[in-house]
Design an enzyme around this catalytic site. Structure first.
Site, short mmCIF file in Angstrom:
data_model
loop_
_atom_site.label_atom_id
_atom_site.label_comp_id
_atom_site.label_asym_id
_atom_site.label_seq_id
_atom_site.Cartn_x
_atom_site.Cartn_y
_atom_site.Cartn_z
N ASP A 18 0.81 -1.22 0.00
CA ASP A 18 0.00 0.00 0.00
C ASP A 18 0.84 1.27 0.00
O ASP A 18 0.41 2.31 0.51
CB ASP A 18 -0.96 0.06 1.21
CG ASP A 18 -1.74 -1.21 1.37
OD1 ASP A 18 -2.27 -1.68 0.34
OD2 ASP A 18 -1.82 -1.75 2.48
N LYS A 21 2.27 2.26 -4.98
CA LYS A 21 2.96 1.79 -6.19
C LYS A 21 2.12 1.97 -7.44
O LYS A 21 2.64 2.24 -8.50
CB LYS A 21 3.30 0.29 -6.06
CG LYS A 21 4.33 0.01 -5.00
CD LYS A 21 4.59 -1.47 -4.88
CE LYS A 21 3.37 -2.28 -4.49
NZ LYS A 21 2.86 -2.00 -3.13
N GLY A 45 -4.14 -4.33 -4.34
CA GLY A 45 -5.16 -3.34 -4.70
C GLY A 45 -4.47 -2.05 -5.04
O GLY A 45 -3.98 -1.35 -4.17
N HIS A 46 -4.31 -1.77 -6.33
CA HIS A 46 -3.65 -0.55 -6.75
C HIS A 46 -4.69 0.48 -7.18
O HIS A 46 -5.51 0.20 -8.04
CB HIS A 46 -2.68 -0.84 -7.91
CG HIS A 46 -1.48 -1.60 -7.48
ND1 HIS A 46 -0.54 -2.08 -8.34
CD2 HIS A 46 -1.06 -1.95 -6.23
CE1 HIS A 46 0.41 -2.70 -7.65
NE2 HIS A 46 0.10 -2.64 -6.37
N GLN A 227 2.36 -5.73 -3.24
CA GLN A 227 2.71 -5.82 -1.80
C GLN A 227 4.02 -5.06 -1.55
O GLN A 227 4.32 -4.12 -2.26
CB GLN A 227 2.81 -7.28 -1.34
CG GLN A 227 1.49 -8.02 -1.31
CD GLN A 227 1.14 -8.69 -2.60
OE1 GLN A 227 1.96 -9.29 -3.25
NE2 GLN A 227 -0.11 -8.59 -3.00
P1 IMP Z 1 -2.28 -12.78 1.49
O1 IMP Z 1 -1.33 -12.18 0.51
O2 IMP Z 1 -3.72 -12.59 1.14
O3 IMP Z 1 -1.93 -14.22 1.78
O4 IMP Z 1 -2.10 -12.01 2.90
C1 IMP Z 1 -0.90 -12.11 3.66
C2 IMP Z 1 -0.56 -10.77 4.29
O5 IMP Z 1 -0.20 -9.85 3.28
C3 IMP Z 1 -1.73 -10.10 5.06
O6 IMP Z 1 -1.18 -9.40 6.16
C4 IMP Z 1 -2.30 -9.12 4.05
O7 IMP Z 1 -2.95 -8.03 4.67
C5 IMP Z 1 -1.01 -8.69 3.36
N1 IMP Z 1 -1.23 -8.20 1.99
C6 IMP Z 1 -1.44 -8.94 0.89
N2 IMP Z 1 -1.57 -8.18 -0.19
C7 IMP Z 1 -1.42 -6.92 0.22
C8 IMP Z 1 -1.42 -5.66 -0.45
O8 IMP Z 1 -1.56 -5.55 -1.67
N3 IMP Z 1 -1.25 -4.57 0.34
C9 IMP Z 1 -1.05 -4.67 1.69
N4 IMP Z 1 -1.03 -5.82 2.35
C10 IMP Z 1 -1.20 -6.94 1.63
#
Ligand code: IMP
Length: 431
Positions: A18, A21, A45-46, A227
């Protein structure tokens, strides 16, 4: 303005995701011939804002708004074709109908059982939740590495897909049964995913061949990380991480290009820190300061709507992320959010069990015990959203930026002072 002639640039988040990017990638996408997503899936989520409209991208690369740009979803991404179809339909309803999308035939497919299992495994952890997005990302990567995954190219060959699906369902249904969860019927899944394969057939190809040809032709390529490095499966705050590596080091294997083709790495970081989900966060703020920053920065997750945790800029984590990712330039995001604060702080070291350390410990138990060593700098009241150069900013703001450069050894090439494309200060042309 100083210049650097990088043709292949990787954009990586240097915090917990977040970082903004999407906005930076969109900004540089205008100069790119190809934009590539190389890991993650629709857990990302961009948000991109331009022309007064807001667009939400999850799996789609950020160059999608420009029909001249080839947008690649590379082999390292896990693709949920149902979600991708929905995302493209939403974009089309917003007028984005002319786009150029390619999907790697080697990209793993997020199947319907993956999100079911994601939720079930989280529940089984009791109080020790990872706080995943429940999009099935972890289970999809696990199946890929366990060699029981299905790939996008498989969907194009009905005979082979049927054979794979039979084998995969045997294993997955057994797993679901053991967990007391409903199983999946072959016919329904086969029909749905074969149809999705047909839907995406024109886009599915060997994207490694495409990218290497583009490199040969001297095209400009932007690799868009999802991420952030602190959520990296290897270098992040394990186990509170995602299941892929957002580092620039993962670009070659996740896209099928040679490491020598990466010229520059732009690390994207907020002027402060945020984190969604569980896990240690040494500089976290809990008081009205956190509320002030959260509200000014609209710090709510675009995928799940959860409020983001907020903290001071953590340079220990930033240096760690920059080191493992080879960051040579920084993009400082949401800089405008910090206006109106009496003082701003930067975490320059951690105190762990009475000792000052300058690295990120590998275990969360140690990281949880880390207290931030904060350096206080004067704040500024002036609004910076209309600044178009750093020199126009209040002196205290300039000092804050200079201090980040001193502490990280990376040049702040970009400063973002608002959500719009125009609110972007480019200090060094590196792409
Ligand atoms: P997962 O990727 O859904 O398995 O989640 C694993 C961890 O990564 C969790 O803490 C999510 O909140 C975090 N996470 C996954 N994708 C994002 C992102 O795009 N932005 C921020 N946190 C993310």
């Amino acid at each position: 303005m100083k210049a650097d002639s990088g043709k292949r640039v990787v954009i990586v988040g240097t915090q917990w995701g977040d970082e903004g990017k999407g906005k930076v990638t969109d900004y540089f996408a205008a100069r790119a011939d190809v934009v590539v997503r190389y890991q993650g899936g629709n857990n990302a989520g961009h948000t991109i804002v331009f022309g007064g409209k807001k667009y939400a991208l999850q799996t789609t690369p950020s160059g999608i708004f420009n029909p001249q740009i080839i947008n690649v979803i590379a082999n390292g991404v896990v693709v949920n074709p149902v979600a991708l179809q929905g995302e493209l339909e939403r974009l089309e309803s917003q007028g984005i109908t002319d786009y150029n999308l390619r999907i790697s035939n080697r990209a793993a497919v997020v199947m319907p059982w993956h999100s079911v299992l994601d939720g079930a495994y989280e529940e089984m952890k009791g109080g020790k939740l990872i706080g995943t997005t429940k999009k099935g990302i972890g289970p999809a990567y696990a199946d890929k590495y366990n060699r029981i995954g299905i790939r996008m190219g498989d969907l194009l060959d009905p005979e082979y897909f049927a054979e794979r699906l039979h084998n995969v369902l045997q294993v997955k249904n057994m797993e679901l049964q053991m967990l007391g969860l409903p199983t999946f019927e072959f016919d329904a899944v086969f029909e749905q995913y074969r149809a999705l394969g047909e839907r995406f057939r024109p886009c599915i190809c060997d994207t490694s061949v495409l990218l290497n040809k583009a490199i040969e032709e001297g095209k400009k390529i932007l690799f868009e990380g999802a991420q952030g490095v602190m959520l990296c499966i290897d270098h992040g705050t394990f186990p509170y991480v995602t299941s892929s590596s957002p580092t620039a080091a993962s670009v070659p294997v996740n896209t099928g290009i040679a490491p020598r083709y990466v010229d520059n790495v732009l690390g994207v970081c907020k002027a402060y820190c945020t984190r969604v989900g569980e896990g240690p966060f040494p500089t976290e703020l809990h008081d009205e300061l956190a509320h002030y920053i959260r509200e000014r920065g609209h710090e709510y997750c675009t995928v799940t709507g959860r409020p983001r945790r907020v903290g001071w800029l953590d340079v220990v984590a930033l240096r760690h992320a920059a080191r493992v990712s080879g960051v040579n330039y920084l993009s400082l995001m949401l800089f405008d959010v910090l206006s109106g604060l009496e003082k701003v702080c930067i975490c320059t070291a951690y105190e762990l069990d009475g000792q000052v350390i300058d690295y990120v410990p590998s275990t969360i138990t140690e990281l949880e015990r880390c207290k931030p060593v904060l350096e206080e700098l004067p704040g500024w009241v002036e609004d910076t959203t209309t600044c178009r150069s750093v020199e126009e900013m209040p002196e205290a703001a300039q000092r804050y930026i200079a201090r980040i450069e001193e502490l990280t050894g990376a040049e702040v090439a970009v400063v973002s002072v608002g959500p719009d494309r125009e609110q972007t200060i480019l200090r060094k042309d590196f792409f």
